[in-house]
Design an enzyme around this catalytic site. Structure first.
Site, short mmCIF file in Angstrom:
data_model
loop_
_atom_site.label_atom_id
_atom_site.label_comp_id
_atom_site.label_asym_id
_atom_site.label_seq_id
_atom_site.Cartn_x
_atom_site.Cartn_y
_atom_site.Cartn_z
N LYS A 1 -29.94 21.40 11.64
CA LYS A 1 -29.29 22.30 13.28
C LYS A 1 -27.88 21.55 13.16
O LYS A 1 -28.04 20.88 12.66
CB LYS A 1 -30.01 21.79 14.65
N HIS B 1 -35.73 29.98 15.98
CA HIS B 1 -34.89 28.85 15.83
C HIS B 1 -34.34 28.12 16.73
O HIS B 1 -33.63 28.69 17.42
CB HIS B 1 -35.32 28.32 14.21
N TYR C 1 -31.73 26.43 21.60
CA TYR C 1 -31.92 28.17 20.89
C TYR C 1 -30.86 29.30 21.15
O TYR C 1 -30.38 29.61 22.80
CB TYR C 1 -33.35 28.43 21.51
#
Length: 291
Positions: free
Chosen positions: A257, A226, A218
């Protein structure tokens, strides 16, 4: 690092735990280390969804903090065993009881101040009430009549407050645990260059098992952000299975991601010199296209 660092980390049965709430908050705010809550919530002991102290830390996080001077590791069982024997001395036992009594007095003062502030706010609302009819007057009279009973109830609550120590920092002071510090704090088996590299660059991490990686990375506190990366560490010369790359890249991209691979490049001799370069961590990101 300056005070209040370093903080104490208890090693119990091979697990690294932080019991002090102030130490846990300090690690989260200033060392960007979150850990995982593993304790039972006192008010809801029959559920395991919302957990409380202690905070469990991963070995690589502990190694990184010890290397930075932010923490030290103590063999908790040995420290408690040796220190509690010294409390057979009545003088030392009475000193500890007196410290608990002071904690209780400070808690009572804080509760009394809060009760007085709440009563003042209620009285102020009654004064500023615009309704001047008989109902408002009756309500004010009733409130005035109930005020002594409320004050008596608040006073009895203040007198009956009890303090339960949540950690043994006061029972086992820092000065008595020096000889119980673990000698293998910087064990190579616990070292993780990628974890140390990410922590040093200000990232927060949580376990990444649910996304098929070692860490969820993070850019700030996980309560506010997020995760940006799913990270896994490999040795510099370790072959990386193609299935790990495909699975990690596709899964990370599917959850918005990037899949981060990292490892420590060993020291090598500089060209034209006998000196070796320092080991450095190299990271590579992988994003799956057309998803």
């Amino acid at each position: 690092m300056e005070a209040p660092f370093p903080v104490r980390i208890a090693c119990i049965a091979g697990r690294y735990l932080v019991f002090d709430n102030e130490a846990a908050a300090l690690l989260r705010r200033q060392v960007n280390t979150n850990g995982v809550l593993v304790g039972t919530a006192p008010q809801q002991p029959t559920q395991n969804i919302f957990l409380g102290l202690p905070v469990e830390l991963r070995p690589e996080e502990v190694e990184a903090m010890v290397r930075r001077g932010a923490a030290y590791v103590v063999d908790a069982a040995a420290a408690h065993r040796d220190t509690l024997h010294s409390y057979r001395d009545p003088v030392r036992r009475q000193a500890y009881i007196e410290s608990l009594r002071k904690q209780k007095e400070s808690a009572q003062a804080a509760l009394a101040e809060r009760s007085a502030q709440r009563a003042a706010e209620v009285a102020d609302k009654l004064k500023r009430s615009k309704n001047k009819k008989g109902a408002a007057a009756a309500a004010a009279v009733a409130a005035a009549a109930d005020a002594p009973e409320q004050a008596a109830g608040a006073a009895s609550q203040v007198k009956s407050i009890g303090v339960t120590p949540t950690c043994s920092t006061g029972l086992v002071p820092a000065g008595t645990v020096a000889k119980h510090r673990r000698a293998d704090e910087l064990s190579l088996a616990e070292a993780a260059p990628l974890c140390r590299h990410l922590l040093d660059n200000g990232y927060h991490m949580t376990p990444g098992l649910r996304f098929g990686a070692q860490y969820s990375v993070y850019p700030g506190d996980p309560l506010r952000f997020h995760a940006h990366f799913m990270a896994s560490q490999y040795d510099w010369d370790e072959p990386i299975p193609i299935l790990d790359i495909v699975a990690g890249g596709r899964l990370a991209t599917a959850v918005k991601k990037a899949f981060l691979l990292g490892g420590e490049q060993p020291a090598v001799a500089a060209a034209g010199s006998d000196e070796e370069t320092k080991p450095q961590v190299r990271t590579f990101c992988l994003e799956w296209a057309a998803m």
